[in-house]
Every structure is written in C-alpha cells, then in structure tokens.
Design a protein around this motif. Structure first.
Motif, short mmCIF file in Angstrom:
data_model
loop_
_atom_site.label_atom_id
_atom_site.label_comp_id
_atom_site.label_asym_id
_atom_site.label_seq_id
_atom_site.Cartn_x
_atom_site.Cartn_y
_atom_site.Cartn_z
N ARG A 1 9.25 2.87 0.86
CA ARG A 1 8.19 3.86 1.27
C ARG A 1 8.50 5.36 1.05
O ARG A 1 7.50 6.36 0.91
CB ARG A 1 7.81 3.79 2.77
N TRP B 1 6.05 8.43 0.66
CA TRP B 1 6.01 9.88 1.70
C TRP B 1 6.23 11.08 1.01
O TRP B 1 5.53 11.93 1.38
CB TRP B 1 7.26 9.27 2.61
N SER C 1 12.20 -1.82 3.54
CA SER C 1 11.29 -1.44 3.63
C SER C 1 10.84 0.06 3.62
O SER C 1 9.90 0.92 3.09
CB SER C 1 10.25 -1.95 5.09
N THR C 2 11.90 0.92 4.45
CA THR C 2 11.79 2.35 4.41
C THR C 2 12.14 2.79 3.22
O THR C 2 11.33 3.88 2.77
CB THR C 2 12.74 2.91 5.54
#
Length: 204
Positions: free
Chosen positions: A185, A189, A181-182
C-alpha cells in the motif's frame, strides 16, 4: 479482456472459465503441481513446482480483480484522454491504469498474502522440508513455507514445547502478512499524497 476484447461468446466463455478456476480448491492445484512435476517431469518436490502451482492458484482471482478495477474507471477519463489526442494504448497506460491502480494493488496484495499463507499447495508440490542451506536459491530444491512448518510442528513434532513453537510461528506469520499488506500500500499512499499536495499548491 477489459479494454481490447469485445463482448461476445468467446469472452463470456473465457470469463466463465476464469471464475470457475477461482473457485477451485487449493488442494486441486497442489495435486496438479504434484502430478506435473513429480510424475510427468520427475524432478520431485521442488520450489519451482510449488511456485507454478501457486501462480495458477492466484492467477484467476488476480485476473478478475484487475479486470473489474479497469472497468470501474469512469468513461469520462477515457473520453478526456481521447479529446487531448491520446491513442488507445496511451489512454490505457497514462489514464486508465493510474486511475485503477489502487484497486489493482489491493488485488495484488490479497493474492500475495494468500499465496504466502497457503499450505496445501506447498505441501503437495514443494514438500515439508528444505535443502538445509541457509540461503538456497536453487529452484529444484525442496522448500516448505511457514504455514507448512506450522502444520508440521502442530501435528507431527515430538518436542515438549511444540504448542508454544506453533503459537509463536502463527504470530510471526500474521505479522509478516500485515507487513506485506502495508508494503504493497505504500506506493499508493505516496501517490495519493503527492496528488493532494499538487492540488494544494495549485490552489495557493
């Protein structure tokens, strides 16, 4: 569906079919993969069959999320692009998709994490074991993922520390999903950081 298709009965039927497929239980897609690759093509339980079944499982959800993300982009963005002389395809690529990128990436992240944590589809279409090789890139070999291994250890294993193995496997699975998930993203970001940085530089 979001940009080119007109609102008529055909698109309504397609959307209804997509929404119906999104509500189908995962075990049904697993049975479909089993029937298609084991009974029809007779290639057995394979990574290929599990991959196709997982793709069909997540495609309806990803389709709806992407369509809603594109529709949520304000009309002003499109009109501003047209006013600058952009064509429809240029507007979609250069204006609409970047504006909806955050929601699209979120949908991809949810679909990928759901696929990684899925066990019923892999169990029926890919099997519970592996080929035994450390790095096996053969799509026609059997392949079980970590959730299937977790289920197998918890229900079938005879070793005395089976419960401890299952708990540690579950912890590894949760950590991998969080990292995935990170990872999804990070581009969003970075893009938002560059955009805010440009605004600050222009103000100075």
């Amino acid at each position: 569906m979001a940009e080119y298709a007109s609102d008529n009965r055909l698109t309504e039927v397609i959307r209804a079919c997509v929404e119906s497929l999104a509500s189908v239980p995962s075990i049904v897609f697993g049975l479909f993969g089993y029937v298609l690759f084991v009974d029809v093509f007779q290639i057995g339980l394979t990574i290929l069959g599990a991959s196709v079944a997982l793709s069909l499982l997540n495609l309806p959800v990803l389709t709806r999320v992407t369509e809603e993300a594109l529709r949520a982009v304000p009309v002003d963005v499109r009109e501003a692009s047209y006013a600058l002389g952009a064509t429809k395809s240029q507007t979609i690529i250069k204006a609409v998709i970047p504006a909806a990128l955050s929601a699209i990436v979120t949908g991809i992240s949810l679909a990928a994490c759901r696929a990684f944590g899925e066990s019923a589809v892999i169990l029926l279409a890919g099997g519970t074991g592996t080929s035994g090789e450390m790095w096996d890139f053969n799509l026609l070999s059997p392949g079980g993922n970590l959730p299937v291994y977790l289920w197998y250890v918890q229900s079938e294993a005879l070793v005395p520390d089976a419960k401890e193995i299952a708990e540690k496997s579950a912890a590894v699975l949760v950590c991998i999903i969080l990292l995935m998930s990170t990872f999804f993203r990070i581009p969003v970001w970075w893009r938002e950081f560059r955009f805010k940085r440009k605004i600050l530089l222009r103000r100075k």
